[in-house]
Design a protein around this motif. Structure first.
Motif, PDB file in Angstrom:
ATOM      1  N   PRO A 208      -0.070   1.489  -3.767  1.00 19.28           N
ATOM      2  CA  PRO A 208      -0.701   1.238  -2.858  1.00 19.28           C
ATOM      3  C   PRO A 208      -1.850   0.372  -2.260  1.00 19.28           C
ATOM      4  N   ASP A 209      -2.240  -0.168  -2.750  1.00 20.03           N
ATOM      5  CA  ASP A 209      -3.122  -1.679  -2.998  1.00 20.03           C
ATOM      6  C   ASP A 209      -2.491  -3.186  -2.947  1.00 20.03           C
ATOM      7  N   GLY A 210      -1.385  -2.565  -2.060  1.00 22.03           N
ATOM      8  CA  GLY A 210      -0.795  -3.933  -2.284  1.00 22.03           C
ATOM      9  C   GLY A 210      -0.317  -5.151  -4.054  1.00 22.03           C
ATOM     10  N   GLN A 211      -0.728  -4.566  -4.269  1.00 20.96           N
ATOM     11  CA  GLN A 211      -0.273  -5.447  -5.588  1.00 20.96           C
ATOM     12  C   GLN A 211       1.277  -5.353  -5.963  1.00 20.96           C
ATOM     13  N   LEU A 212       1.496  -6.478  -6.355  1.00 20.38           N
ATOM     14  CA  LEU A 212       3.311  -6.710  -5.993  1.00 20.38           C
ATOM     15  C   LEU A 212       3.934  -6.144  -8.232  1.00 20.38           C
TER      16      LEU A 212
END
Length: 466
Positions: A208-212
């Motif tokens: 959700p926070d953009g981390q992969l």
């Protein structure tokens, strides 16, 4: 409802305080505009366009409505905007932007779900992943392939046609493979090849926070592992509530040397189900064994131009060598005759596709029987020992209620027989209460803790599952 973290009570108090203490001015109302339901600020939409390009963002009403519904009975609940990222980097940037601004995210691929999983119950941004449609890596010697969300089941098998391999999980619809992973899909071949849970080796997930995240490690595609928690299993079946699946590594299987398809009509549901159980107990490597009651057969005859006897029926498919097929057919014949049926009817090879297409289109066949009506489709799973009981009782229920339909058991009855409220469609919007009954308070609390750990702001596909 505000698309921000915390309880609705906490944020309603915070909003009143903000209004009371902030002087009027453009910046005050820009802040409110971002929070009001069903509306995103122009600046936010422009920021989306800066990530994916202006042509890949739409707020057109018809586009929003197309993305606010699936194949379920749930009413359309459109998002505020639809975006089409072209690569995983853009997905990551979009997620980070939404996370920062407190805007809900709804993943979308082919829209073939049956539980309202794409409905934007709080508005927000629908991220349509179909433009990411590459087969990233094929390793025939390792029986694995990596695909993006826009690759469908049929497209993959077309690509594999000359390799001697195939991907067998077949839910009927030509669904996105990443979408199938997200819903924990299965289908007619489950009995031999398993569900998506057994056939997903690794996932690339944008959190959700953009981390992969790579659930099994970057580039890994092993068949077994005892390394740490099963993160892949956590995301398979999570229905878009924990992250966006941007690639999946799949287990491939050898294409069968030969295939044989047969049907068999039975004098009763009980005899048909008993035969099915005995075939399974005999450890026969049957590839598909589908039960259709007389109502389904009648509907399929009319809709798909079949000529089957209107009676409880099994559709069977066998895979193997020519010699193995002969043995499987003989053993199946002995079992059904022992249970009181007459014989198996072999299907001509040129009619295989027609038969299975008719089975997959049974939903639309029923719709054709009652023009103007909608289908209510559900799915359950019970222990094999309870299968005859629940099917026979379900048929009686439908007759007593005067409902046109096939033997789809009522959900409460499935739970009472120690089954599950969903075998493959997922929880989505409509089965959240049933999930609570199924897993109990401790199970639900554990799931909520996992959700809170990965999605503390509650932005990933809100209103689903939990």
């Amino acid at each position: 409802m505000l698309a921000v973290p915390g309880s609705s009570e906490e944020w309603s108090i915070g909003l009143r305080d903000y209004i009371s203490h902030k002087p009027a001015g453009p910046e005050r109302w820009d802040f409110l505009e971002r929070l009001l339901p069903g509306k995103l600020s122009k600046d936010f939409v422009e920021a989306l366009k800066a990530v994916v390009g202006r042509p890949h963002v739409s707020t057109a009403t018809v586009v929003l409505e197309q993305h606010g519904r699936d194949e379920s009975i749930h009413r359309c609940q459109p998002p505020d905007v639809v975006v089409w990222p072209q690569n995983v980097e853009q997905v990551s940037q979009l997620a980070a932007l939404c996370y920062r601004e407190g805007v809900p995210i709804i993943p979308f691929s082919t829209g073939t779900g049956l539980e309202g999983g794409v409905c934007a119950v709080q508005g927000g941004v629908c991220i349509n992943l179909t433009h990411m449609d590459r087969i990233l890596e094929l390793k025939p010697e390792d029986f694995s392939v990596v695909v993006e969300p826009g690759v469908t089941r049929k497209a993959l098998n077309t690509h594999l046609r000359d390799t001697g391999l195939w991907f067998p999980v077949d839910p009927g619809a030509d669904a996105s493979l990443c979408g199938m992973a997200a819903t924990g899909a299965s289908g007619t071949t489950t009995i031999r090849y398993g569900t998506m849970k057994e056939n997903v080796l690794n996932l690339e997930v944008v959190l959700p926070d953009g981390q992969l995240l790579h659930t099994a490690g970057l580039g890994r595609h092993f068949r077994k592992s005892a390394a740490g928690y099963n993160l892949t299993g956590l995301f398979v079946g999570s229905e878009g509530t924990l992250g966006l699946i941007t690639a999946t590594t799949l287990r491939l299987h050898s294409a069968p040397e030969a295939t044989l398809v047969a049907t068999c009509a039975f004098p009763s549901i009980q005899v048909a189900v008993d035969s099915t159980i005995h075939i399974l107990q005999a450890a026969m490597p049957v590839a598909r064994i589908e039960f259709l009651d007389d109502a389904v057969i009648d509907a399929c005859n009319r809709h798909s131009n079949l000529n089957c006897t209107v009676a409880p029926t099994l559709f069977l498919e066998f895979h193997g060598s020519e010699r193995a097929l002969e043995e499987q057919l003989q053993r199946a014949e002995e079992i059904i005759q022992y249970n009181g049926a007459s014989h198996l009817s072999l299907v001509k090879k040129e009619q295989y596709s027609q038969l299975w297409a008719a089975r997959h289109n049974a939903l639309y066949a029923f719709r054709a029987l009652r023009p103007g009506c909608k289908n209510y489709t559900t799915d359950v799973c019970v222990p094999i020992s309870r299968l005859p009981e629940i099917l026979v009782q379900a048929k009686e229920d439908l007759k007593a209620l005067g409902i046109t339909g096939s033997t789809c058991p009522l959900l409460g009855r499935a739970l009472a027989l120690h089954g599950t409220c969903t075998g493959e469609h997922g929880i989505g919007l409509g089965k959240r209460q049933l999930l609570q009954e199924e897993v109990g308070p401790v199970g639900m609390e554990t799931m909520r803790k996992l959700k809170a750990a990965l999605d503390p702001r509650g932005l990933m596909n809100p209103g689903k599952v939990l």
